[in-house]
Write a protein that holds these residues in place. Structure first.
Motif, PDB file in Angstrom:
ATOM      1  N   VAL A  97       0.836  -1.203   0.000  1.00 10.00           N
ATOM      2  CA  VAL A  97       0.000   0.000   0.000  1.00 10.00           C
ATOM      3  C   VAL A  97       0.867   1.248   0.000  1.00 10.00           C
ATOM      4  O   VAL A  97       0.593   2.218  -0.728  1.00 10.00           O
ATOM      5  CB  VAL A  97      -0.944  -0.016   1.216  1.00 10.00           C
ATOM      6  CG1 VAL A  97      -1.776   1.258   1.267  1.00 10.00           C
ATOM      7  CG2 VAL A  97      -1.856  -1.227   1.169  1.00 10.00           C
ATOM      8  N   VAL A  98       1.924   1.240   0.801  1.00  5.51           N
ATOM      9  CA  VAL A  98       2.851   2.383   0.841  1.00  5.51           C
ATOM     10  C   VAL A  98       3.499   2.588  -0.519  1.00  5.51           C
ATOM     11  O   VAL A  98       3.642   3.716  -0.999  1.00  5.51           O
ATOM     12  CB  VAL A  98       3.910   2.150   1.936  1.00  5.51           C
ATOM     13  CG1 VAL A  98       5.028   3.180   1.834  1.00  5.51           C
ATOM     14  CG2 VAL A  98       3.265   2.234   3.317  1.00  5.51           C
ATOM     15  N   ALA A  99       3.898   1.487  -1.184  1.00  3.84           N
ATOM     16  CA  ALA A  99       4.504   1.601  -2.514  1.00  3.84           C
ATOM     17  C   ALA A  99       3.513   2.218  -3.501  1.00  3.84           C
ATOM     18  O   ALA A  99       3.879   3.099  -4.290  1.00  3.84           O
ATOM     19  CB  ALA A  99       4.948   0.221  -3.001  1.00  3.84           C
ATOM     20  N   GLY A 100       2.267   1.785  -3.469  1.00  5.21           N
ATOM     21  CA  GLY A 100       1.266   2.360  -4.371  1.00  5.21           C
ATOM     22  C   GLY A 100       1.015   3.832  -4.093  1.00  5.21           C
ATOM     23  O   GLY A 100       0.848   4.628  -5.027  1.00  5.21           O
ATOM     24  N   GLN A 101       1.014   4.236  -2.829  1.00  4.41           N
ATOM     25  CA  GLN A 101       0.794   5.639  -2.498  1.00  4.41           C
ATOM     26  C   GLN A 101       1.967   6.509  -2.957  1.00  4.41           C
ATOM     27  O   GLN A 101       1.761   7.620  -3.460  1.00  4.41           O
ATOM     28  CB  GLN A 101       0.574   5.776  -0.995  1.00  4.41           C
ATOM     29  CG  GLN A 101      -0.737   5.186  -0.511  1.00  4.41           C
ATOM     30  CD  GLN A 101      -0.895   5.272   0.993  1.00  4.41           C
ATOM     31  OE1 GLN A 101       0.065   5.506   1.712  1.00  4.41           O
ATOM     32  NE2 GLN A 101      -2.111   5.084   1.477  1.00  4.41           N
ATOM     33  N   ILE A 102       3.183   6.007  -2.787  1.00  2.00           N
ATOM     34  CA  ILE A 102       4.355   6.778  -3.223  1.00  2.00           C
ATOM     35  C   ILE A 102       4.338   6.974  -4.738  1.00  2.00           C
ATOM     36  O   ILE A 102       4.576   8.078  -5.242  1.00  2.00           O
ATOM     37  CB  ILE A 102       5.649   6.072  -2.774  1.00  2.00           C
ATOM     38  CG1 ILE A 102       5.761   6.097  -1.242  1.00  2.00           C
ATOM     39  CG2 ILE A 102       6.872   6.747  -3.387  1.00  2.00           C
ATOM     40  CD1 ILE A 102       6.935   5.309  -0.711  1.00  2.00           C
ATOM     41  N   MET A 107       3.402  10.311  -9.786  1.00  2.00           N
ATOM     42  CA  MET A 107       2.869  10.386 -11.141  1.00  2.00           C
ATOM     43  C   MET A 107       1.663  11.307 -11.251  1.00  2.00           C
ATOM     44  O   MET A 107       1.075  11.437 -12.323  1.00  2.00           O
ATOM     45  CB  MET A 107       2.489   8.989 -11.635  1.00  2.00           C
ATOM     46  CG  MET A 107       1.396   8.321 -10.830  1.00  2.00           C
ATOM     47  SD  MET A 107       1.082   6.610 -11.324  1.00  2.00           S
ATOM     48  CE  MET A 107       0.374   6.848 -12.938  1.00  2.00           C
ATOM     49  N   GLY A 108       1.278  11.943 -10.146  1.00  2.00           N
ATOM     50  CA  GLY A 108       0.163  12.877 -10.187  1.00  2.00           C
ATOM     51  C   GLY A 108      -1.190  12.226 -10.051  1.00  2.00           C
ATOM     52  O   GLY A 108      -2.204  12.842 -10.396  1.00  2.00           O
ATOM     53  N   PRO A 189      11.902   1.669  -8.678  1.00  2.00           N
ATOM     54  CA  PRO A 189      12.016   1.730 -10.146  1.00  2.00           C
ATOM     55  C   PRO A 189      11.075   2.748 -10.774  1.00  2.00           C
ATOM     56  O   PRO A 189      11.475   3.518 -11.661  1.00  2.00           O
ATOM     57  CB  PRO A 189      11.674   0.302 -10.586  1.00  2.00           C
ATOM     58  CG  PRO A 189      11.968  -0.543  -9.405  1.00  2.00           C
ATOM     59  CD  PRO A 189      11.614   0.295  -8.221  1.00  2.00           C
ATOM     60  N   ALA A 190       9.817   2.778 -10.303  1.00  2.00           N
ATOM     61  CA  ALA A 190       8.864   3.738 -10.860  1.00  2.00           C
ATOM     62  C   ALA A 190       9.251   5.170 -10.497  1.00  2.00           C
ATOM     63  O   ALA A 190       9.118   6.079 -11.324  1.00  2.00           O
ATOM     64  CB  ALA A 190       7.452   3.419 -10.357  1.00  2.00           C
ATOM     65  N   PHE A 218       1.558  17.416 -17.232  1.00  2.00           N
ATOM     66  CA  PHE A 218       0.733  16.636 -16.311  1.00  2.00           C
ATOM     67  C   PHE A 218       0.097  15.413 -16.979  1.00  2.00           C
ATOM     68  O   PHE A 218       0.226  14.290 -16.460  1.00  2.00           O
ATOM     69  CB  PHE A 218      -0.340  17.529 -15.691  1.00  2.00           C
ATOM     70  CG  PHE A 218      -1.234  16.817 -14.723  1.00  2.00           C
ATOM     71  CD1 PHE A 218      -0.779  16.475 -13.458  1.00  2.00           C
ATOM     72  CD2 PHE A 218      -2.519  16.457 -15.086  1.00  2.00           C
ATOM     73  CE1 PHE A 218      -1.596  15.812 -12.565  1.00  2.00           C
ATOM     74  CE2 PHE A 218      -3.341  15.785 -14.211  1.00  2.00           C
ATOM     75  CZ  PHE A 218      -2.882  15.466 -12.938  1.00  2.00           C
ATOM     76  N   PRO A 219      -0.584  15.557 -18.122  1.00  2.00           N
ATOM     77  CA  PRO A 219      -1.169  14.340 -18.737  1.00  2.00           C
ATOM     78  C   PRO A 219      -0.116  13.359 -19.222  1.00  2.00           C
ATOM     79  O   PRO A 219      -0.319  12.143 -19.145  1.00  2.00           O
ATOM     80  CB  PRO A 219      -2.014  14.886 -19.894  1.00  2.00           C
ATOM     81  CG  PRO A 219      -1.493  16.247 -20.158  1.00  2.00           C
ATOM     82  CD  PRO A 219      -0.986  16.769 -18.869  1.00  2.00           C
ATOM     83  N   LEU A 220       1.034  13.884 -19.722  1.00  2.00           N
ATOM     84  CA  LEU A 220       2.079  12.962 -20.160  1.00  2.00           C
ATOM     85  C   LEU A 220       2.690  12.210 -18.984  1.00  2.00           C
ATOM     86  O   LEU A 220       2.979  11.004 -19.083  1.00  2.00           O
ATOM     87  CB  LEU A 220       3.165  13.738 -20.922  1.00  2.00           C
ATOM     88  CG  LEU A 220       2.834  14.107 -22.372  1.00  2.00           C
ATOM     89  CD1 LEU A 220       3.980  14.899 -22.995  1.00  2.00           C
ATOM     90  CD2 LEU A 220       2.556  12.854 -23.187  1.00  2.00           C
ATOM     91  N   THR A 221       2.916  12.908 -17.857  1.00  3.03           N
ATOM     92  CA  THR A 221       3.445  12.238 -16.667  1.00  3.03           C
ATOM     93  C   THR A 221       2.490  11.170 -16.175  1.00  3.03           C
ATOM     94  O   THR A 221       2.898  10.065 -15.792  1.00  3.03           O
ATOM     95  CB  THR A 221       3.711  13.265 -15.561  1.00  3.03           C
ATOM     96  OG1 THR A 221       4.602  14.264 -16.038  1.00  3.03           O
ATOM     97  CG2 THR A 221       4.323  12.595 -14.337  1.00  3.03           C
ATOM     98  N   LEU A 222       1.201  11.475 -16.226  1.00  2.00           N
ATOM     99  CA  LEU A 222       0.200  10.504 -15.796  1.00  2.00           C
ATOM    100  C   LEU A 222       0.181   9.286 -16.717  1.00  2.00           C
ATOM    101  O   LEU A 222       0.148   8.136 -16.254  1.00  2.00           O
ATOM    102  CB  LEU A 222      -1.170  11.168 -15.758  1.00  2.00           C
ATOM    103  CG  LEU A 222      -2.323  10.367 -15.152  1.00  2.00           C
ATOM    104  CD1 LEU A 222      -2.023  10.003 -13.708  1.00  2.00           C
ATOM    105  CD2 LEU A 222      -3.615  11.170 -15.241  1.00  2.00           C
TER     106      LEU A 222
END
Length: 258
Positions: A97-102, A107-108, A189-190, A218-222
């Motif tokens: 869960v922590v990894a997903g939140q980070i 990634m915005g 990695p992400a 912003f959209p490209l980062t996402l």
């Protein structure tokens, strides 16, 4: 007429109720079963069923009086042992869960939150996705059966009335800080790939100041973040196996008295 003495009643209470409290405490705090998705009554029935099957195979329990202070202290000891075992499993699940939140924050996607039905709090969607993924992997690889095996072994390695917190348990508790480190390693990695993307947008902004970086970046980062997460799914099984082995080994050490 059947007459029962205080010693017989105390023996029955000690042989069944004390293991039941340890089993119930684990089921109330562990992931999957100990969440709001499973009603408390169902968890209690499951604890009773496990106790009925497990009690005949356990070593002899101490003789206690049902209303004695020592019996109350033993009940509190069993609740604490079961809760500690469930807490170790909760830390393992929350590493993902922590990894997903980070990753969501980088990634915005942090604004996209949903209510976690297991805990009743709002979490990023990506964190909830990782939680559901690790839950399915845990069940598919029979992790819950390993937990019940460790629980049964704990009555031998950490017997009822044999003392609770020793120096060994404090040493094991000191290892619980691996959760944040595990979450960072899962997200590293992400995070690195998204950092390269952000640096590239920074260079583009310096090279072409008239470029509206907010409307493009912003959209490209996402979008690139979603691609990076998709690529990272190829290695999630290997990461899960390492973390699951460490968590279950830590669970065995927690249930061992030295």
């Amino acid at each position: 007429m059947l007459e029962l003495s205080d010693a017989q009643i105390g023996g029955w209470v000690g042989s069944f109720m004390l293991p039941l409290f340890r089993i119930a405490a684990l089921l109330m705090t562990m992931p999957i079963i100990g969440t709001q998705l499973v009603p408390v009554r169902v968890r209690l029935y499951l604890a009773l069923a496990i106790a009925v099957v497990l009690v005949p195979t356990l070593p002899p329990m101490p003789q206690v009086d049902a209303l004695d202070l020592r019996s109350i202290m033993l009940v509190g000891e069993q609740v604490l042992v079961g809760a500690l075992l469930g807490f170790v499993l909760q830390l393992f699940f929350h590493a993902f869960v922590v990894a997903g939140q980070i990753i969501s924050m980088q990634m915005g996607l942090g604004f996209a939150a949903m209510v976690d039905p297991t805990n009743g709090v709002s979490v990023p969607v990506l964190g909830q996705f990782y939680l559901m993924l690790v839950t399915l992997l845990f069940l598919a690889m029979n992790g819950h059966l390993v937990v019940f095996e460790v629980l049964a072994e704990s009555f031998v390695t950490l017997p009822v009335g044999g003392g609770l917190l020793t120096n060994h348990h404090w040493e094991v508790a000191g290892k619980l800080g691996w959760v944040m480190g595990a979450g960072l390693l899962l997200a590293l990695p992400a995070i690195t790939a998204l950092l390269v993307v952000n640096i590239a947008f920074g260079v583009m902004t310096r090279a072409a100041p008239q470029l509206n970086i907010f409307s493009i970046g912003f959209p490209l980062t996402l979008a690139l973040g979603m691609v990076i997460v998709w690529i990272g799914m190829a290695d999630i099984l290997a990461q899960y196996q390492v973390l699951a082995s460490d968590a279950l080994q830590l669970l065995r050490e927690m249930a061992r008295a030295r």
